[in-house]
Design an enzyme around this catalytic site. Structure first.
Site, PDB file in Angstrom:
ATOM      1  N   GLY A 196       0.760  -1.252   0.000  1.00  0.00           N
ATOM      2  CA  GLY A 196       0.000   0.000   0.000  1.00  0.00           C
ATOM      3  C   GLY A 196       0.784   1.293   0.000  1.00  0.00           C
ATOM      4  O   GLY A 196       0.306   2.323  -0.485  1.00  0.00           O
ATOM      5  N   GLU A 232       4.376   4.022   6.055  1.00  0.00           N
ATOM      6  CA  GLU A 232       3.136   3.248   5.934  1.00  0.00           C
ATOM      7  C   GLU A 232       2.125   4.001   5.081  1.00  0.00           C
ATOM      8  O   GLU A 232       2.175   5.234   4.996  1.00  0.00           O
ATOM      9  CB  GLU A 232       2.528   3.037   7.331  1.00  0.00           C
ATOM     10  CG  GLU A 232       2.674   1.645   7.883  1.00  0.00           C
ATOM     11  CD  GLU A 232       1.770   0.618   7.197  1.00  0.00           C
ATOM     12  OE1 GLU A 232       1.385   0.807   6.030  1.00  0.00           O
ATOM     13  OE2 GLU A 232       1.478  -0.386   7.838  1.00  0.00           O
ATOM     14  N   ASP A 233       1.190   3.258   4.493  1.00  0.00           N
ATOM     15  CA  ASP A 233       0.094   3.916   3.780  1.00  0.00           C
ATOM     16  C   ASP A 233      -0.937   4.433   4.769  1.00  0.00           C
ATOM     17  O   ASP A 233      -1.334   5.582   4.737  1.00  0.00           O
ATOM     18  CB  ASP A 233      -0.549   2.960   2.747  1.00  0.00           C
ATOM     19  CG  ASP A 233      -0.972   1.613   3.348  1.00  0.00           C
ATOM     20  OD1 ASP A 233      -0.661   1.336   4.516  1.00  0.00           O
ATOM     21  OD2 ASP A 233      -1.624   0.837   2.624  1.00  0.00           O
ATOM     22  N   ASP A 268      -4.479   1.946  10.916  1.00  0.00           N
ATOM     23  CA  ASP A 268      -5.888   1.744  11.260  1.00  0.00           C
ATOM     24  C   ASP A 268      -5.957   1.314  12.727  1.00  0.00           C
ATOM     25  O   ASP A 268      -5.880   2.147  13.621  1.00  0.00           O
ATOM     26  CB  ASP A 268      -6.441   0.704  10.274  1.00  0.00           C
ATOM     27  CG  ASP A 268      -7.929   0.468  10.403  1.00  0.00           C
ATOM     28  OD1 ASP A 268      -8.600   1.249  11.078  1.00  0.00           O
ATOM     29  OD2 ASP A 268      -8.432  -0.512   9.821  1.00  0.00           O
ATOM     30  N   LYS A 313      -6.326   6.618  11.058  1.00  0.00           N
ATOM     31  CA  LYS A 313      -7.721   6.647  11.527  1.00  0.00           C
ATOM     32  C   LYS A 313      -7.657   6.690  13.054  1.00  0.00           C
ATOM     33  O   LYS A 313      -7.636   5.629  13.706  1.00  0.00           O
ATOM     34  CB  LYS A 313      -8.457   5.383  11.077  1.00  0.00           C
ATOM     35  CG  LYS A 313      -8.637   5.246   9.566  1.00  0.00           C
ATOM     36  CD  LYS A 313      -9.394   3.947   9.247  1.00  0.00           C
ATOM     37  CE  LYS A 313      -9.452   3.684   7.763  1.00  0.00           C
ATOM     38  NZ  LYS A 313      -9.966   2.331   7.431  1.00  0.00           N
ATOM     39  N   PHE A 338     -13.760   3.227   5.014  1.00  0.00           N
ATOM     40  CA  PHE A 338     -12.869   2.447   4.154  1.00  0.00           C
ATOM     41  C   PHE A 338     -12.536   3.250   2.904  1.00  0.00           C
ATOM     42  O   PHE A 338     -13.414   3.777   2.230  1.00  0.00           O
ATOM     43  CB  PHE A 338     -13.511   1.106   3.762  1.00  0.00           C
ATOM     44  CG  PHE A 338     -12.551   0.233   3.031  1.00  0.00           C
ATOM     45  CD1 PHE A 338     -11.544  -0.438   3.704  1.00  0.00           C
ATOM     46  CD2 PHE A 338     -12.617   0.117   1.651  1.00  0.00           C
ATOM     47  CE1 PHE A 338     -10.622  -1.221   3.023  1.00  0.00           C
ATOM     48  CE2 PHE A 338     -11.697  -0.671   0.957  1.00  0.00           C
ATOM     49  CZ  PHE A 338     -10.701  -1.333   1.656  1.00  0.00           C
ATOM     50  N   ASP A 349      -5.866  -0.460  -1.529  1.00  0.00           N
ATOM     51  CA  ASP A 349      -6.686  -1.353  -2.352  1.00  0.00           C
ATOM     52  C   ASP A 349      -7.986  -1.774  -1.699  1.00  0.00           C
ATOM     53  O   ASP A 349      -8.142  -1.720  -0.481  1.00  0.00           O
ATOM     54  CB  ASP A 349      -5.893  -2.635  -2.627  1.00  0.00           C
ATOM     55  CG  ASP A 349      -5.745  -3.483  -1.362  1.00  0.00           C
ATOM     56  OD1 ASP A 349      -5.232  -2.955  -0.354  1.00  0.00           O
ATOM     57  OD2 ASP A 349      -6.168  -4.653  -1.377  1.00  0.00           O
ATOM     58  N   ARG A 355      -5.463   0.329  -6.460  1.00  0.00           N
ATOM     59  CA  ARG A 355      -4.197   0.937  -6.010  1.00  0.00           C
ATOM     60  C   ARG A 355      -3.673   1.992  -6.973  1.00  0.00           C
ATOM     61  O   ARG A 355      -2.944   2.896  -6.597  1.00  0.00           O
ATOM     62  CB  ARG A 355      -3.106  -0.136  -5.873  1.00  0.00           C
ATOM     63  CG  ARG A 355      -3.361  -1.167  -4.803  1.00  0.00           C
ATOM     64  CD  ARG A 355      -2.102  -1.997  -4.589  1.00  0.00           C
ATOM     65  NE  ARG A 355      -2.322  -3.210  -3.843  1.00  0.00           N
ATOM     66  CZ  ARG A 355      -2.371  -3.296  -2.517  1.00  0.00           C
ATOM     67  NH1 ARG A 355      -2.255  -2.218  -1.780  1.00  0.00           N
ATOM     68  NH2 ARG A 355      -2.559  -4.457  -1.923  1.00  0.00           N
TER      69      ARG A 355
HETATM   70  P1  IMP Z   1      -3.835  -1.977  10.975  1.00  0.00           P
HETATM   71  O1  IMP Z   1      -2.906  -3.124  11.186  1.00  0.00           O
HETATM   72  O2  IMP Z   1      -5.234  -2.255  11.497  1.00  0.00           O
HETATM   73  O3  IMP Z   1      -3.323  -0.641  11.491  1.00  0.00           O
HETATM   74  O4  IMP Z   1      -4.081  -1.844   9.420  1.00  0.00           O
HETATM   75  C1  IMP Z   1      -3.093  -1.413   8.627  1.00  0.00           C
HETATM   76  C2  IMP Z   1      -3.184  -1.957   7.219  1.00  0.00           C
HETATM   77  O5  IMP Z   1      -4.513  -2.299   6.821  1.00  0.00           O
HETATM   78  C3  IMP Z   1      -2.760  -0.831   6.311  1.00  0.00           C
HETATM   79  O6  IMP Z   1      -1.378  -0.842   6.123  1.00  0.00           O
HETATM   80  C4  IMP Z   1      -3.551  -1.114   5.058  1.00  0.00           C
HETATM   81  O7  IMP Z   1      -2.807  -1.976   4.217  1.00  0.00           O
HETATM   82  C5  IMP Z   1      -4.810  -1.783   5.533  1.00  0.00           C
HETATM   83  N1  IMP Z   1      -5.931  -0.796   5.647  1.00  0.00           N
HETATM   84  C6  IMP Z   1      -6.394  -0.192   6.756  1.00  0.00           C
HETATM   85  N2  IMP Z   1      -7.416   0.645   6.490  1.00  0.00           N
HETATM   86  C7  IMP Z   1      -7.608   0.570   5.150  1.00  0.00           C
HETATM   87  C8  IMP Z   1      -8.529   1.237   4.249  1.00  0.00           C
HETATM   88  O8  IMP Z   1      -9.388   2.062   4.611  1.00  0.00           O
HETATM   89  N3  IMP Z   1      -8.391   0.914   2.936  1.00  0.00           N
HETATM   90  C9  IMP Z   1      -7.468   0.013   2.462  1.00  0.00           C
HETATM   91  N4  IMP Z   1      -6.587  -0.613   3.277  1.00  0.00           N
HETATM   92  C10 IMP Z   1      -6.656  -0.343   4.603  1.00  0.00           C
HETATM   93 MG    MG Z   2      -0.100  -1.070   4.749  1.00  0.00          MG
END
Ligand code: IMP
Ligand code: MG
Length: 191
Positions: A49, A103-104, A107, A135, A156, A163, A169
């Site tokens: 991402g 990081e992208d 979350d 977020k 989302f 993606d 993407r």
């Molecule tokens: P976390 O581990 O819950 O912080 O999630 C992180 C990963 O989930 C990110 O690096 C993204 O690849 C994916 N992700 C989280 N939110 C979104 C979203 O809204 N759209 C697409 N990918 C997401």
């Molecule tokens: Mg990611």
């Protein structure tokens, strides 16, 4: 483009390319100020991402640095699975080095908590975190995000590297899930 359809879901424009570039400018400026006197840090892109953010950010970094990538995965469809898989490990030593994670999106924070452990185990001297998006409403991690470019609600999103089930993407702007339009199309059976 104001709206896009990806598989069964409808998305609407949320952040334009120009808005994203302005946010990347601001983050790059902070990183340049903070890190200019450190020995060549390693920028670690979290695939897949972050690839667009990584490219745009790195073009603005004005001190010598190294780059490498790691690939972690936690998402299936539009929700997190709660467990983070390491698909491509560290390909270069970070022992004794200052690392900047790119990081992208942050979350729940599960991915960066896991990554923090991987980098500590690998002997990194310091780890800083940059992310294009965060977020804050979902974040449950204990790590401070040093360089967040944009804060968004718990919706989302896709585009600019992010993606939905591996597609979207390549979109240059960022789009948010349009729940009403997705439901409407489902009702009248449009694909
Ligand atoms: P976390 O581990 O819950 O912080 O999630 C992180 C990963 O989930 C990110 O690096 C993204 O690849 C994916 N992700 C989280 N939110 C979104 C979203 O809204 N759209 C697409 N990918 C997401
Ligand atoms: Mg990611």
């Amino acid at each position: 483009m104001k709206n896009v359809q990806l598989y069964d879901k409808s998305f609407k424009l949320y952040l334009t390319y120009e808005e994203i570039q302005n946010a990347v400018d601001a983050v790059a400026q902070k990183i340049n100020n903070d890190l200019k006197n450190e020995d060549a840090p390693i920028f670690l892109g979290v695939l897949t991402g972050s690839f667009m953010f990584f490219g745009d950010l790195m073009k603005r970094i004005d001190f010598p640095c190294e780059m490498c990538f790691i690939r972690l995965a936690s998402y299936e469809g539009t929700s997190t699975t709660g467990s983070v898989k390491q698909m491509l490990g560290l390909t270069q030593s970070v022992r004794g080095r200052n690392v900047v994670v790119v990081e992208d999106i942050v979350d729940t924070g599960g991915t960066i908590m896991e990554l923090d452990q991987i980098l500590k185990d690998a002997g990194a001297r310091s780890v800083r975190y940059s992310t294009l998006l965060i977020k804050p409403g979902n974040y449950k991690g204990s790590i401070k995000i040093d360089y967040p470019a944009l804060s968004i609600p718990n919706d989302f999103i896709v585009g600019y590297g992010l993606d939905y089930d591996q597609i979207g993407r390549n979109l240059k702007d960022i789009y948010v899930l349009d729940v009403e339009e997705t439901e409407r199309r489902k009702g009248i059976n449009i694909r």
